[in-house]
Motif scaffolding. Sequence first.
Motif, mmCIF file in Angstrom:
data_model
loop_
_atom_site.group_PDB
_atom_site.id
_atom_site.type_symbol
_atom_site.label_atom_id
_atom_site.label_comp_id
_atom_site.label_asym_id
_atom_site.label_seq_id
_atom_site.Cartn_x
_atom_site.Cartn_y
_atom_site.Cartn_z
ATOM 1 N N GLY A 1 0.843 -1.195 0.000
ATOM 2 C CA GLY A 1 0.000 0.000 0.000
ATOM 3 C C GLY A 1 0.871 1.234 0.000
ATOM 4 N N GLY A 2 0.261 2.379 -0.197
ATOM 5 C CA GLY A 2 1.014 3.624 -0.240
ATOM 6 C C GLY A 2 0.260 4.746 0.443
ATOM 7 N N GLN A 3 0.992 5.790 0.795
ATOM 8 C CA GLN A 3 0.395 6.937 1.463
ATOM 9 C C GLN A 3 1.204 8.185 1.117
ATOM 10 N N PHE A 4 0.512 9.256 0.719
ATOM 11 C CA PHE A 4 1.161 10.542 0.527
ATOM 12 C C PHE A 4 1.122 11.291 1.844
ATOM 13 N N GLY A 5 2.221 11.952 2.176
ATOM 14 C CA GLY A 5 2.280 12.774 3.376
ATOM 15 C C GLY A 5 1.907 14.202 3.047
ATOM 16 N N PRO A 6 1.882 15.043 4.060
ATOM 17 C CA PRO A 6 1.567 16.454 3.831
ATOM 18 C C PRO A 6 2.729 17.172 3.152
ATOM 19 N N THR A 7 2.448 18.350 2.629
ATOM 20 C CA THR A 7 3.497 19.208 2.100
ATOM 21 C C THR A 7 3.805 20.259 3.146
ATOM 22 N N MET A 8 5.094 20.404 3.435
ATOM 23 C CA MET A 8 5.534 21.393 4.413
ATOM 24 C C MET A 8 6.134 22.570 3.654
ATOM 25 N N GLN A 9 5.785 23.773 4.069
ATOM 26 C CA GLN A 9 6.334 24.991 3.470
ATOM 27 C C GLN A 9 7.059 25.768 4.555
ATOM 28 N N LEU A 10 8.267 26.221 4.248
ATOM 29 C CA LEU A 10 9.034 27.000 5.203
ATOM 30 C C LEU A 10 8.714 28.476 5.020
ATOM 31 N N GLY A 11 7.707 28.940 5.739
ATOM 32 C CA GLY A 11 7.324 30.351 5.697
ATOM 33 C C GLY A 11 7.115 30.850 4.284
ATOM 34 N N THR A 12 7.694 31.995 3.991
ATOM 35 C CA THR A 12 7.567 32.590 2.663
ATOM 36 C C THR A 12 8.844 32.436 1.852
ATOM 37 N N THR A 13 9.689 31.473 2.225
ATOM 38 C CA THR A 13 10.991 31.301 1.570
ATOM 39 C C THR A 13 10.901 30.644 0.198
ATOM 40 N N GLY A 14 9.787 29.986 -0.097
ATOM 41 C CA GLY A 14 9.681 29.236 -1.348
ATOM 42 C C GLY A 14 10.249 27.840 -1.238
ATOM 43 N N ALA A 15 10.539 27.393 -0.013
ATOM 44 C CA ALA A 15 11.054 26.048 0.229
ATOM 45 C C ALA A 15 9.900 25.126 0.615
ATOM 46 N N PHE A 16 9.839 23.964 -0.032
ATOM 47 C CA PHE A 16 8.770 22.997 0.201
ATOM 48 C C PHE A 16 9.354 21.600 0.355
ATOM 49 N N THR A 17 8.689 20.781 1.164
ATOM 50 C CA THR A 17 9.018 19.372 1.313
ATOM 51 C C THR A 17 7.723 18.582 1.274
ATOM 52 N N SER A 18 7.751 17.466 0.586
ATOM 53 C CA SER A 18 6.629 16.534 0.633
ATOM 54 C C SER A 18 7.206 15.128 0.718
ATOM 55 N N SER A 19 6.352 14.195 1.092
ATOM 56 C CA SER A 19 6.823 12.823 1.220
ATOM 57 C C SER A 19 5.719 11.856 0.835
ATOM 58 N N SER A 20 6.146 10.640 0.582
ATOM 59 C CA SER A 20 5.218 9.543 0.365
ATOM 60 C C SER A 20 5.879 8.283 0.889
ATOM 61 N N SER A 21 5.082 7.284 1.150
ATOM 62 C CA SER A 21 5.635 6.016 1.599
ATOM 63 C C SER A 21 4.908 4.879 0.899
ATOM 64 N N ILE A 22 5.652 3.818 0.689
ATOM 65 C CA ILE A 22 5.097 2.629 0.063
ATOM 66 C C ILE A 22 5.483 1.438 0.917
ATOM 67 N N ALA A 23 4.511 0.595 1.240
ATOM 68 C CA ALA A 23 4.763 -0.672 1.910
ATOM 69 C C ALA A 23 4.588 -1.753 0.848
ATOM 70 N N PHE A 24 5.675 -2.402 0.493
ATOM 71 C CA PHE A 24 5.649 -3.453 -0.519
ATOM 72 C C PHE A 24 5.269 -4.787 0.123
ATOM 73 N N PRO A 25 4.820 -5.740 -0.688
ATOM 74 C CA PRO A 25 4.449 -7.047 -0.122
ATOM 75 C C PRO A 25 5.609 -7.732 0.602
ATOM 76 N N ASP A 26 6.846 -7.478 0.125
ATOM 77 C CA ASP A 26 8.017 -8.071 0.771
ATOM 78 C C ASP A 26 9.243 -7.201 0.495
ATOM 79 N N GLU A 27 10.319 -7.506 1.179
ATOM 80 C CA GLU A 27 11.527 -6.702 1.064
ATOM 81 C C GLU A 27 12.127 -6.768 -0.342
ATOM 82 N N ALA A 28 12.031 -7.920 -0.996
ATOM 83 C CA ALA A 28 12.591 -8.059 -2.348
ATOM 84 C C ALA A 28 11.942 -7.069 -3.314
ATOM 85 N N ALA A 29 10.641 -6.866 -3.198
ATOM 86 C CA ALA A 29 9.941 -5.915 -4.074
ATOM 87 C C ALA A 29 10.404 -4.486 -3.785
#
Length: 149
Positions: free
Chosen positions: A5-33
Amino acid sequence: MSNGGGQFGPTMQLGTTGAFTSSSSIAFPDEAAAVDYVSVVNSDEWATCRAKEFQKFQTDSGSDTVVTLATRDEPSLNQNGFESYAQFNLSGPDGVLQRYVLISLYRLGREVITVNEEYPALSDADFKTFTDENYAALVAAYGRINKLP
């Protein structure tokens, strides 16, 4: 999530600097995948395709920004689950660097966290705040993943 399964995280903005971070995560069926997925992202084909996608977005948006793949290397790569990195530079037609786009992948067993950072040149203080807050968010994500069965 036995099949993954997968999940998108929130987007973080550093004030008015124009800097942004976002994340996502994926849980695969197994480590090999998960290992296979990271291998694809680490390929030259992926990096070339991603740069072309960024360039197409710029062009389609009417921007004359030029996208280049700057590096796939970072000093802490291949430590503590940090398995993939790409830095893209966005420059004006005059060659002046305007923005950085960083994509980092962290793998913990069958889980992969992708962190996307985008920012212009920042003051030393803003850059420290930006990287410290990104690190704190990543540490929190590691903690949540480590609690998974």
